[in-house]
Design a protein around this motif. Structure first.
Motif, PDB file in Angstrom:
ATOM      1  N   VAL A  53       0.845  -1.197   0.000  1.00 15.39           N
ATOM      2  CA  VAL A  53       0.000   0.000   0.000  1.00 15.39           C
ATOM      3  C   VAL A  53       0.880   1.247   0.000  1.00 15.39           C
ATOM      4  O   VAL A  53       0.647   2.189  -0.761  1.00 15.39           O
ATOM      5  CB  VAL A  53      -0.975   0.007   1.205  1.00 15.39           C
ATOM      6  CG1 VAL A  53      -1.632   1.366   1.376  1.00 15.39           C
ATOM      7  CG2 VAL A  53      -2.032  -1.076   1.038  1.00 15.39           C
ATOM      8  N   SER A  54       1.904   1.253   0.814  1.00  9.93           N
ATOM      9  CA  SER A  54       2.816   2.403   0.869  1.00  9.93           C
ATOM     10  C   SER A  54       3.513   2.602  -0.479  1.00  9.93           C
ATOM     11  O   SER A  54       3.640   3.734  -0.959  1.00  9.93           O
ATOM     12  CB  SER A  54       3.869   2.211   1.961  1.00  9.93           C
ATOM     13  OG  SER A  54       3.269   2.183   3.222  1.00  9.93           O
ATOM     14  N   ARG A  55       3.975   1.521  -1.077  1.00  7.37           N
ATOM     15  CA  ARG A  55       4.644   1.604  -2.381  1.00  7.37           C
ATOM     16  C   ARG A  55       3.704   2.162  -3.445  1.00  7.37           C
ATOM     17  O   ARG A  55       4.065   3.046  -4.216  1.00  7.37           O
ATOM     18  CB  ARG A  55       5.152   0.225  -2.799  1.00  7.37           C
ATOM     19  CG  ARG A  55       5.975   0.249  -4.099  1.00  7.37           C
ATOM     20  CD  ARG A  55       6.183  -1.135  -4.667  1.00  7.37           C
ATOM     21  NE  ARG A  55       4.957  -1.732  -5.177  1.00  7.37           N
ATOM     22  CZ  ARG A  55       4.347  -1.376  -6.323  1.00  7.37           C
ATOM     23  NH1 ARG A  55       4.820  -0.419  -7.065  1.00  7.37           N
ATOM     24  NH2 ARG A  55       3.243  -1.986  -6.703  1.00  7.37           N
ATOM     25  N   GLN A  56       2.473   1.653  -3.461  1.00  3.62           N
ATOM     26  CA  GLN A  56       1.510   2.123  -4.454  1.00  3.62           C
ATOM     27  C   GLN A  56       1.149   3.590  -4.237  1.00  3.62           C
ATOM     28  O   GLN A  56       0.994   4.336  -5.198  1.00  3.62           O
ATOM     29  CB  GLN A  56       0.264   1.248  -4.445  1.00  3.62           C
ATOM     30  CG  GLN A  56       0.509  -0.118  -5.031  1.00  3.62           C
ATOM     31  CD  GLN A  56      -0.734  -0.975  -5.073  1.00  3.62           C
ATOM     32  OE1 GLN A  56      -1.840  -0.504  -4.878  1.00  3.62           O
ATOM     33  NE2 GLN A  56      -0.551  -2.256  -5.329  1.00  3.62           N
ATOM     34  N   ARG A  57       1.023   4.006  -3.003  1.00  2.00           N
ATOM     35  CA  ARG A  57       0.726   5.417  -2.720  1.00  2.00           C
ATOM     36  C   ARG A  57       1.846   6.312  -3.236  1.00  2.00           C
ATOM     37  O   ARG A  57       1.598   7.358  -3.822  1.00  2.00           O
ATOM     38  CB  ARG A  57       0.525   5.645  -1.228  1.00  2.00           C
ATOM     39  CG  ARG A  57      -0.824   5.230  -0.758  1.00  2.00           C
ATOM     40  CD  ARG A  57      -1.019   5.658   0.670  1.00  2.00           C
ATOM     41  NE  ARG A  57      -2.411   5.406   1.039  1.00  2.00           N
ATOM     42  CZ  ARG A  57      -2.938   5.771   2.164  1.00  2.00           C
ATOM     43  NH1 ARG A  57      -2.222   6.433   3.053  1.00  2.00           N
ATOM     44  NH2 ARG A  57      -4.188   5.506   2.434  1.00  2.00           N
ATOM     45  N   THR A  58       3.074   5.896  -3.009  1.00  3.48           N
ATOM     46  CA  THR A  58       4.217   6.665  -3.491  1.00  3.48           C
ATOM     47  C   THR A  58       4.199   6.746  -5.016  1.00  3.48           C
ATOM     48  O   THR A  58       4.414   7.819  -5.592  1.00  3.48           O
ATOM     49  CB  THR A  58       5.539   6.031  -2.998  1.00  3.48           C
ATOM     50  OG1 THR A  58       5.531   6.023  -1.573  1.00  3.48           O
ATOM     51  CG2 THR A  58       6.749   6.779  -3.505  1.00  3.48           C
ATOM     52  N   GLU A  59       3.928   5.628  -5.665  1.00  2.87           N
ATOM     53  CA  GLU A  59       3.883   5.602  -7.124  1.00  2.87           C
ATOM     54  C   GLU A  59       2.729   6.446  -7.658  1.00  2.87           C
ATOM     55  O   GLU A  59       2.892   7.188  -8.632  1.00  2.87           O
ATOM     56  CB  GLU A  59       3.748   4.159  -7.618  1.00  2.87           C
ATOM     57  CG  GLU A  59       3.842   4.037  -9.121  1.00  2.87           C
ATOM     58  CD  GLU A  59       3.901   2.599  -9.601  1.00  2.87           C
ATOM     59  OE1 GLU A  59       3.634   2.389 -10.787  1.00  2.87           O
ATOM     60  OE2 GLU A  59       4.211   1.705  -8.793  1.00  2.87           O
ATOM     61  N   ILE A  60       1.579   6.376  -7.031  1.00  4.64           N
ATOM     62  CA  ILE A  60       0.425   7.177  -7.455  1.00  4.64           C
ATOM     63  C   ILE A  60       0.739   8.664  -7.324  1.00  4.64           C
ATOM     64  O   ILE A  60       0.448   9.451  -8.230  1.00  4.64           O
ATOM     65  CB  ILE A  60      -0.832   6.789  -6.654  1.00  4.64           C
ATOM     66  CG1 ILE A  60      -1.334   5.412  -7.084  1.00  4.64           C
ATOM     67  CG2 ILE A  60      -1.933   7.845  -6.812  1.00  4.64           C
ATOM     68  CD1 ILE A  60      -2.382   4.808  -6.160  1.00  4.64           C
ATOM     69  N   THR A  61       1.332   9.055  -6.210  1.00  3.57           N
ATOM     70  CA  THR A  61       1.692  10.460  -6.007  1.00  3.57           C
ATOM     71  C   THR A  61       2.669  10.918  -7.094  1.00  3.57           C
ATOM     72  O   THR A  61       2.506  11.995  -7.671  1.00  3.57           O
ATOM     73  CB  THR A  61       2.314  10.671  -4.612  1.00  3.57           C
ATOM     74  OG1 THR A  61       1.351  10.292  -3.630  1.00  3.57           O
ATOM     75  CG2 THR A  61       2.726  12.111  -4.390  1.00  3.57           C
ATOM     76  N   PHE A  62       3.666  10.103  -7.394  1.00  6.66           N
ATOM     77  CA  PHE A  62       4.626  10.435  -8.444  1.00  6.66           C
ATOM     78  C   PHE A  62       3.926  10.592  -9.795  1.00  6.66           C
ATOM     79  O   PHE A  62       4.166  11.565 -10.518  1.00  6.66           O
ATOM     80  CB  PHE A  62       5.713   9.349  -8.534  1.00  6.66           C
ATOM     81  CG  PHE A  62       6.596   9.504  -9.738  1.00  6.66           C
ATOM     82  CD1 PHE A  62       7.623  10.431  -9.744  1.00  6.66           C
ATOM     83  CD2 PHE A  62       6.384   8.725 -10.871  1.00  6.66           C
ATOM     84  CE1 PHE A  62       8.428  10.581 -10.866  1.00  6.66           C
ATOM     85  CE2 PHE A  62       7.180   8.871 -11.999  1.00  6.66           C
ATOM     86  CZ  PHE A  62       8.214   9.800 -12.000  1.00  6.66           C
ATOM     87  N   LEU A  63       3.053   9.650 -10.117  1.00 10.17           N
ATOM     88  CA  LEU A  63       2.355   9.702 -11.411  1.00 10.17           C
ATOM     89  C   LEU A  63       1.407  10.900 -11.489  1.00 10.17           C
ATOM     90  O   LEU A  63       1.297  11.535 -12.550  1.00 10.17           O
ATOM     91  CB  LEU A  63       1.602   8.389 -11.658  1.00 10.17           C
ATOM     92  CG  LEU A  63       2.491   7.161 -11.883  1.00 10.17           C
ATOM     93  CD1 LEU A  63       1.647   5.896 -11.921  1.00 10.17           C
ATOM     94  CD2 LEU A  63       3.318   7.307 -13.145  1.00 10.17           C
ATOM     95  N   GLN A  64       0.740  11.212 -10.395  1.00 11.09           N
ATOM     96  CA  GLN A  64      -0.139  12.379 -10.390  1.00 11.09           C
ATOM     97  C   GLN A  64       0.656  13.658 -10.635  1.00 11.09           C
ATOM     98  O   GLN A  64       0.227  14.535 -11.395  1.00 11.09           O
ATOM     99  CB  GLN A  64      -0.905  12.477  -9.071  1.00 11.09           C
ATOM    100  CG  GLN A  64      -1.992  11.435  -8.931  1.00 11.09           C
ATOM    101  CD  GLN A  64      -2.612  11.400  -7.543  1.00 11.09           C
ATOM    102  OE1 GLN A  64      -1.975  11.750  -6.546  1.00 11.09           O
ATOM    103  NE2 GLN A  64      -3.865  10.962  -7.471  1.00 11.09           N
ATOM    104  N   ARG A  65       1.800  13.771 -10.009  1.00 13.67           N
ATOM    105  CA  ARG A  65       2.661  14.946 -10.231  1.00 13.67           C
ATOM    106  C   ARG A  65       3.158  15.001 -11.666  1.00 13.67           C
ATOM    107  O   ARG A  65       3.223  16.063 -12.269  1.00 13.67           O
ATOM    108  CB  ARG A  65       3.836  14.932  -9.253  1.00 13.67           C
ATOM    109  CG  ARG A  65       3.431  15.243  -7.839  1.00 13.67           C
ATOM    110  CD  ARG A  65       4.623  15.239  -6.911  1.00 13.67           C
ATOM    111  NE  ARG A  65       4.201  15.513  -5.549  1.00 13.67           N
ATOM    112  CZ  ARG A  65       4.811  15.052  -4.477  1.00 13.67           C
ATOM    113  NH1 ARG A  65       5.901  14.312  -4.596  1.00 13.67           N
ATOM    114  NH2 ARG A  65       4.367  15.352  -3.272  1.00 13.67           N
ATOM    115  N   ARG A  66       3.527  13.854 -12.189  1.00 14.88           N
ATOM    116  CA  ARG A  66       4.016  13.790 -13.580  1.00 14.88           C
ATOM    117  C   ARG A  66       2.918  14.189 -14.557  1.00 14.88           C
ATOM    118  O   ARG A  66       3.161  14.948 -15.494  1.00 14.88           O
ATOM    119  CB  ARG A  66       4.531  12.378 -13.881  1.00 14.88           C
ATOM    120  CG  ARG A  66       5.108  12.212 -15.238  1.00 14.88           C
ATOM    121  CD  ARG A  66       6.445  12.945 -15.354  1.00 14.88           C
ATOM    122  NE  ARG A  66       6.983  12.716 -16.670  1.00 14.88           N
ATOM    123  CZ  ARG A  66       7.255  13.673 -17.546  1.00 14.88           C
ATOM    124  NH1 ARG A  66       7.082  14.941 -17.231  1.00 14.88           N
ATOM    125  NH2 ARG A  66       7.716  13.382 -18.730  1.00 14.88           N
TER     126      ARG A  66
END
Length: 99
Positions: free
Chosen positions: A73-86
Motif C-alpha cells: 500500500v505504501s509503495r503504491q501510494r508513493t507511485e500514485i503520487t509520483f504519477l499524479q505529479r508527472r
C-alpha cells in the motif's frame, strides 16, 4: 467499494506491526498434539474445536502477510503520487509531445 485507507490508519498499522515479535510465527501444539498457540500467542481457544486450527493458521499467515500488504500500500501510494505529479507537469507543458 471500500473507502481509501486514511494515512493515519496506515501509519498506526505499521506501528503495530513493528511492535510485535518478528515472524514467522509457527503453531505450537499442546500436550494432546493439537495446536493451541501460535508465535507469542498462547492458549488460543475457540468456541468450536473445528475453528481453532483455521484461526491459528490465519494468525500465522497474517503475521507475514500484513507487513507485506502495508508495504505494498505504501509503495503504491508513493507511485500514485509520483504519477499524479508527472501528469500535472505534462498537462502544464502541453503533454509529452510538446503540443
Amino acid at each position: 467499494m471500500l473507502e481509501p485507507m486514511p494515512t493515519e490508519y496506515l501509519r498506526e498499522t505499521q506501528q503495530l506491526v513493528a511492535a510485535v515479535p518478528r515472524g514467522p510465527w509457527e503453531p505450537v501444539s499442546n500436550d494432546h498434539g493439537l495446536p493451541d498457540a501460535v508465535g507469542p500467542i498462547s492458549y488460543l481457544e475457540c468456541f468450536d474445536g473445528d475453528t481453532q486450527v483455521p484461526v491459528i493458521l490465519f494468525v500465522q499467515h497474517a503475521r507475514e502477510a500484513l507487513p507485506r500488504y502495508v508495504g505494498e500500500v505504501s509503495r503504491q501510494r508513493t507511485e500514485i503520487t509520483f504519477l499524479q505529479r508527472r501528469i500535472a507537469q505534462m498537462e502544464k507543458t502541453g503533454g509529452a509531445h510538446g503540443r
